[in-house]
Design a protein around this motif. Structure first.
Motif, PDB file in Angstrom:
ATOM      1  N   SER A 159      35.050  84.239-107.325  1.00 18.15           N
ATOM      2  CA  SER A 159      33.633  84.488-107.582  1.00 18.15           C
ATOM      3  C   SER A 159      32.946  84.697-106.227  1.00 18.15           C
ATOM      4  O   SER A 159      33.593  85.004-105.240  1.00 18.15           O
ATOM      5  CB  SER A 159      33.019  83.317-108.357  1.00 18.15           C
ATOM      6  OG  SER A 159      33.061  82.132-107.584  1.00 18.15           O
ATOM      7  N   ILE A 160      31.679  84.495-106.191  1.00 16.84           N
ATOM      8  CA  ILE A 160      30.930  84.644-104.944  1.00 16.84           C
ATOM      9  C   ILE A 160      31.310  83.477-104.035  1.00 16.84           C
ATOM     10  O   ILE A 160      31.133  82.313-104.399  1.00 16.84           O
ATOM     11  CB  ILE A 160      29.415  84.650-105.215  1.00 16.84           C
ATOM     12  CG1 ILE A 160      29.046  85.757-106.210  1.00 16.84           C
ATOM     13  CG2 ILE A 160      28.645  84.814-103.905  1.00 16.84           C
ATOM     14  CD1 ILE A 160      27.654  85.637-106.778  1.00 16.84           C
ATOM     15  N   ALA A 161      31.838  83.789-102.876  1.00 20.47           N
ATOM     16  CA  ALA A 161      32.268  82.750-101.941  1.00 20.47           C
ATOM     17  C   ALA A 161      31.065  81.958-101.429  1.00 20.47           C
ATOM     18  O   ALA A 161      29.935  82.474-101.380  1.00 20.47           O
ATOM     19  CB  ALA A 161      33.025  83.379-100.788  1.00 20.47           C
ATOM     20  N   LYS A 162      31.320  80.722-101.043  1.00 24.07           N
ATOM     21  CA  LYS A 162      30.262  79.876-100.475  1.00 24.07           C
ATOM     22  C   LYS A 162      29.566  80.598 -99.334  1.00 24.07           C
ATOM     23  O   LYS A 162      30.224  81.200 -98.479  1.00 24.07           O
ATOM     24  CB  LYS A 162      30.855  78.573 -99.932  1.00 24.07           C
ATOM     25  CG  LYS A 162      31.050  77.511-100.941  1.00 24.07           C
ATOM     26  CD  LYS A 162      31.489  76.229-100.240  1.00 24.07           C
ATOM     27  CE  LYS A 162      31.703  75.128-101.232  1.00 24.07           C
ATOM     28  NZ  LYS A 162      32.109  73.884-100.570  1.00 24.07           N
ATOM     29  N   ASN A 167      24.325  88.015 -99.516  1.00 26.04           N
ATOM     30  CA  ASN A 167      24.985  89.320 -99.356  1.00 26.04           C
ATOM     31  C   ASN A 167      25.336  89.930-100.701  1.00 26.04           C
ATOM     32  O   ASN A 167      25.167  91.137-100.912  1.00 26.04           O
ATOM     33  CB  ASN A 167      26.261  89.187 -98.509  1.00 26.04           C
ATOM     34  CG  ASN A 167      25.959  88.876 -97.062  1.00 26.04           C
ATOM     35  OD1 ASN A 167      24.839  89.053 -96.595  1.00 26.04           O
ATOM     36  ND2 ASN A 167      26.965  88.401 -96.351  1.00 26.04           N
ATOM     37  N   PHE A 168      25.843  89.112-101.613  1.00 24.80           N
ATOM     38  CA  PHE A 168      26.192  89.585-102.947  1.00 24.80           C
ATOM     39  C   PHE A 168      24.959  90.148-103.649  1.00 24.80           C
ATOM     40  O   PHE A 168      24.999  91.251-104.208  1.00 24.80           O
ATOM     41  CB  PHE A 168      26.811  88.456-103.771  1.00 24.80           C
ATOM     42  CG  PHE A 168      27.162  88.859-105.168  1.00 24.80           C
ATOM     43  CD1 PHE A 168      28.342  89.536-105.441  1.00 24.80           C
ATOM     44  CD2 PHE A 168      26.304  88.574-106.238  1.00 24.80           C
ATOM     45  CE1 PHE A 168      28.667  89.926-106.726  1.00 24.80           C
ATOM     46  CE2 PHE A 168      26.618  88.957-107.523  1.00 24.80           C
ATOM     47  CZ  PHE A 168      27.802  89.632-107.772  1.00 24.80           C
ATOM     48  N   ASN A 169      23.862  89.396-103.618  1.00 24.95           N
ATOM     49  CA  ASN A 169      22.633  89.842-104.286  1.00 24.95           C
ATOM     50  C   ASN A 169      22.084  91.119-103.659  1.00 24.95           C
ATOM     51  O   ASN A 169      21.584  92.000-104.369  1.00 24.95           O
ATOM     52  CB  ASN A 169      21.584  88.739-104.272  1.00 24.95           C
ATOM     53  CG  ASN A 169      21.906  87.648-105.258  1.00 24.95           C
ATOM     54  OD1 ASN A 169      22.656  87.854-106.208  1.00 24.95           O
ATOM     55  ND2 ASN A 169      21.367  86.462-105.026  1.00 24.95           N
ATOM     56  N   LYS A 170      22.171  91.245-102.334  1.00 29.39           N
ATOM     57  CA  LYS A 170      21.720  92.479-101.680  1.00 29.39           C
ATOM     58  C   LYS A 170      22.506  93.670-102.202  1.00 29.39           C
ATOM     59  O   LYS A 170      21.957  94.729-102.442  1.00 29.39           O
ATOM     60  CB  LYS A 170      21.857  92.361-100.162  1.00 29.39           C
ATOM     61  CG  LYS A 170      20.793  91.517 -99.517  1.00 29.39           C
ATOM     62  CD  LYS A 170      21.036  91.398 -98.014  1.00 29.39           C
ATOM     63  CE  LYS A 170      20.070  90.394 -97.419  1.00 29.39           C
ATOM     64  NZ  LYS A 170      20.382  90.088 -96.013  1.00 29.39           N
ATOM     65  N   THR A 171      23.811  93.501-102.339  1.00 31.00           N
ATOM     66  CA  THR A 171      24.666  94.574-102.851  1.00 31.00           C
ATOM     67  C   THR A 171      24.337  94.891-104.300  1.00 31.00           C
ATOM     68  O   THR A 171      24.225  96.061-104.679  1.00 31.00           O
ATOM     69  CB  THR A 171      26.161  94.173-102.735  1.00 31.00           C
ATOM     70  OG1 THR A 171      26.445  93.905-101.369  1.00 31.00           O
ATOM     71  CG2 THR A 171      27.060  95.270-103.242  1.00 31.00           C
TER      72      THR A 171
END
Length: 176
Positions: A159-162, A167-171
């Motif tokens: 999943s989304i790494a700690k 960064n995930f949300n920006k993408t």
């Protein structure tokens, strides 16, 4: 799309999602890793898979016509004598998921109101699906956690790494 179709589509998505988490975990594990136990009283990944396989084959075989707790199932032995090899485990794992997906494919608007028995208790199709979905999610979480414990620093996050949420949300929202 009617309620029944939405439920089946949603259930298929979630079952596939949880199966995928475990499949990706298995890919990260070495042969001996499937037998790792934190202590003697804990279950290994191979034992958890054996239990899930027994449960799936029992619950989904002849879904509409037989009780989901089959007379041939011996639940207690699912927690003994795990699969000897990773290959043997994966073959049984795939067979059990095929049984589940085949059963789900038989659900239609005509039989959606049929009651399903599990351990001689009546369930609606919706209740039976939710019961199994939550059960498998629970065990898939155990498998992933055990995989993470086994691999430690070599674990590749599923999943989304700690520390990577921003960064995930920006993408994800870059086009908004």
């Amino acid at each position: 799309m009617n309620y029944q179709e939405q439920l089946i589509e949603s259930a298929l998505f979630e079952f596939n999602r949880y199966k995928g988490l475990c499949d990706t975990t298995f890919e990260q594990l070495a042969e001996e890793d499937i037998h790792w136990q934190r202590s003697e009283t804990d279950n290994s990944i191979a034992i958890i898979v054996k239990h899930m396989v027994g449960n799936m084959l029992s619950r989904w075989t002849n879904f509409f016509t037989e009780d989901g707790e089959k007379p041939w199932r011996d639940r207690d032995t699912e927690f003994e004598n795990a699969y000897k090899t990773k290959k043997e485990m994966i073959i049984a794992w795939e067979e059990s998921w095929e049984c589940l997906f085949t059963a789900l494919a038989t659900i239609t608007p005509k039989n959606f109101d049929t009651h399903i028995k599990i351990r001689d208790q009546q369930h609606t199709v919706t209740q039976a699906i939710h019961r199994q979905l939550t059960h498998y999610a629970y065990h898939c979480g155990q498998i992933v956690l055990l995989g993470k414990m086994i691999k430690q620093e070599q674990w590749v996050s599923l999943s989304i790494a700690k520390g990577k949420s921003s960064n995930f949300n920006k993408t994800m929202f870059k086009n908004k």
